[in-house]
Design an enzyme around this catalytic site. Structure first.
Site: not given
Length: 613
Positions: A44, A111, A163, A191, A197, A424, A448, A453, A576
């Site tokens: 696609e 489509k 798709c 996809s 999946k 912090n 990271t 988190e 955040k």
């Protein structure tokens, strides 16, 4: 009826990289013709790349994409294929497949259904083509049919699903194609990859071929196309419920073609060697991340990666992924091709470990609260994979910031009164110097952050969240900890041993406080269950409790406390998540508001819902 050689192909494309995109398509058509393929399905939007975002709203982009059709059509002597691109017709933009055979256009399929779930926002750019409607379009001075059309090709009656079309259940185009007697369906797809999946796709293609009594061909895009989404390049061909072809996924090659010889009334059993096995999630994870890092590196034209290596699980995972990028890339396409794509042909004489050292800077940035245990863990891992390893302390910087604010406030800061600020400032003091190393070496700074988190905001903005790219922020911490043990034992990363025995900790409080992440938050295996229901399944706090209490994960009162804490932290930390670095989509969902999960920055924070709980 005779057998036909039918193929699917994949290409690794990039938005606005017209010369390479077209070269890849020409190359893949050439490979198919050399293999004597007669019918070829391409992915696609392969001309433009799928990830052009709001560039699709422009007038010029579809026109420029269309301008490359004559050059591609000229390559199609002796083959039928699909040239997939956006086409503007009667003032509306459609996602189309131009069907070409033997250097002539046969027609244009448009489509019918737009993806608008998870990471997809297709209705922002494209219009759905109305079911059953066929119109005329002028291309290069000639008139062709466009819309909901089929094609008669010798023994085949050919139809399309693009798709999302295939995922619409009883409303999908294949239901109507079956009524028309279609026996060959091509599915050009873009996809996105997610761990596990492929099983859904496998079932969809196999079951479709059985239910609609047809041969079904699926071809997906490949690689980290535009920064976040990864495409796995999956190619499948099934007939009457039997899988005749399934390609291996996540190739470092820019183009790939796979084919089978098959007749409309096929009775021959599939060849097992043509059907690649589905690999487990633990293997998919590094394979996808390694390819994504490689594509990101070469498409951003950077010199490598830089990482603040803490001795903890998250930074260790990022470090291993960079090493895997080199190991897998060199193993699959060879050292010469691997280095050529990143313009480093002069490194031909280096070992894999030495290449990692050239591409990858790591640094342990200690404070008085850091331990020799995490320092040695970080150093052991870096040395084991070949990364450059630097070690410095940031206490002087932290003291300078602390002294300044103490002078302004005219009081001493204490852990009893100023715990969060004192934690912090350590994380933030690490950011300027690691950014400086990154800039000097012209590399990309990896942050990271993991998904857990991101859920609860357990990260310091402009501190440990600083970075150009967050490769694991769509993966939960519970899985990461499990995977690191797998990587140590099954992938041979012995340097992970010192890290795998440590409890996750930020090491921002004095060592006598014995800080751990799970004490600050909750057990990660509990958090991932709450997250699954609250975020992925959009359940209310009460519903989450009623479902999880049956699983007997922990005492009911403690579970209720953890659910309340999760929802409160989730609500107050959306700001955040809005600021996290670009992230790879690796799991079935993520919390990036620019892709999968949108949530208001300001809200009442589930006050009434938590009272109900």
């Amino acid at each position: 009826m005779r057998s036909y050689r039918i193929a699917g192909a994949t290409v690794n494309q990039t938005p606005l990289d017209w010369s390479n995109n077209i070269a890849h398509l020409k190359q893949v058509i050439k490979l198919a013709k050399e293999a004597k393929v007669e019918i070829l399905c391409l992915p696609e939007l392969a001309i433009t790349a799928y990830g052009c975002e709001d560039l699709f709203l422009s007038e010029w982009l579809p026109e420029k994409a269309k301008s490359f059709l004559p050059a591609l059509i000229a390559e199609t002597e002796g083959i039928l294929t699909t040239l997939n691109l956006p086409i503007r017709h009667e003032g509306k933009l459609y996602n189309c497949s131009v069907v070409v055979q033997n250097k002539a256009i046969l027609g244009v399929y448009a489509k019918q259904y737009m993806a608008l779930d998870g990471v997809h926002y297709e209705p922002r750019w494209f219009n759905p083509w109305p079911v059953g409607v066929v119109k005329e379009i002028e291309l290069f001075g000639e008139s062709y049919p466009i819309g909901d059309i089929t094609f008669d090709i010798e023994d085949w009656k050919l139809g399309f699903e693009i798709c999302e079309d295939a995922w619409r259940g009883k409303d999908r185009p294949a239901c109507r194609l079956f009524e028309k007697g279609v026996n060959l369906i091509l599915n050009p797809s873009a996809s996105h990859f997610a761990m596990g999946k492929t099983w859904d796709r496998h079932d969809l293609i196999s079951n479709s071929s059985a239910f609609f009594e047809c041969t079904y061909v699926y071809a997906n895009l490949l690689g980290n196309e535009a920064g976040r989404m990864i495409y796995d390049g999956e190619i499948m061909i099934a007939q009457h419920g039997k899988m005749h072809l399934r390609s291996e996924l996540l190739s470092f090659e820019d183009v790939h073609v796979d084919w089978v010889d098959i007749a409309p009334d096929q009775s021959i059993a599939p060849s097992p060697e043509k059907v690649a096995p589905v690999i487990p999630k633990e293997e998919e994870f590094p394979q996808a991340a390694a390819l994504a890092l490689y594509d990101y590196l070469r498409k951003s034209r950077s010199n490598g990666y830089t990482l603040s290596l803490s001795g903890g699980a998250d930074s260790a995972t990022c470090a291993v992924m960079v090493a895997e990028m080199v190991r897998r890339g060199v193993s699959e396409i060879g050292k010469t091709a691997f280095l050529s794509k990143i313009n480093r042909a002069d490194w031909e004489g280096l070992t894999e470990k030495e290449i990692v050292g050239k591409l990858f800077n790591t640094a342990y940035q200690g404070t008085v609260n850091s331990s020799d245990t995490t320092l040695n863990a970080a150093k052991t891992l870096a040395e084991s994979i070949g990364a450059k390893f630097y070690n410095w302390t940031i206490d002087d910087s932290v003291k300078a910031y602390t002294d300044t604010i103490e002078d302004v406030l005219e009081r001493k800061l204490t852990w009893e009164q100023d715990d969060l600020a004192l934690q912090n400032i350590q994380a933030r003091a690490r950011s300027p110097i690691i950014w400086m190393l990154t800039n000097i070496t012209n590399t990309l700074l990896l942050t990271t952050s993991n998904r857990s988190e991101g859920d609860v905001g357990y990260a310091t903005m402009d501190g440990d969240t600083s970075g150009s790219l967050a490769p694991i922020s769509s993966v939960d911490k519970h899985y990461i900890r499990q995977w690191l043990h797998y990587a140590e034992k099954e992938l041979g990363y012995s340097g992970l041993a010192p890290i795998n025995v440590l409890p996750p900790t930020a090491e921002l409080r004095p060592s006598d406080q014995k800080q751990t992440d799970e004490d600050d938050l909750m057990p990660y295996h509990i958090m991932v269950e709450i997250e699954r229901l609250a975020i992925k399944d959009h359940r209310s706090p009460k519903e989450v409790f009623e479902l999880l209490v049956k699983e007997d994960l922990e005492p009911a009162d403690l579970l209720k406390t953890h659910i309340i804490k999760f929802y409160k932290l989730w609500s107050r930390n959306q700001w955040k998540r809005e600021r996290l670095a670009p992230a790879f989509h690796l799991d079935e969902f993520n919390v990036d508001p620019r892709t999968w999960c949108r949530f208001p920055i300001l809200s009442a924070g589930f006050i009434e819902e938590l009272q109900e709980l």
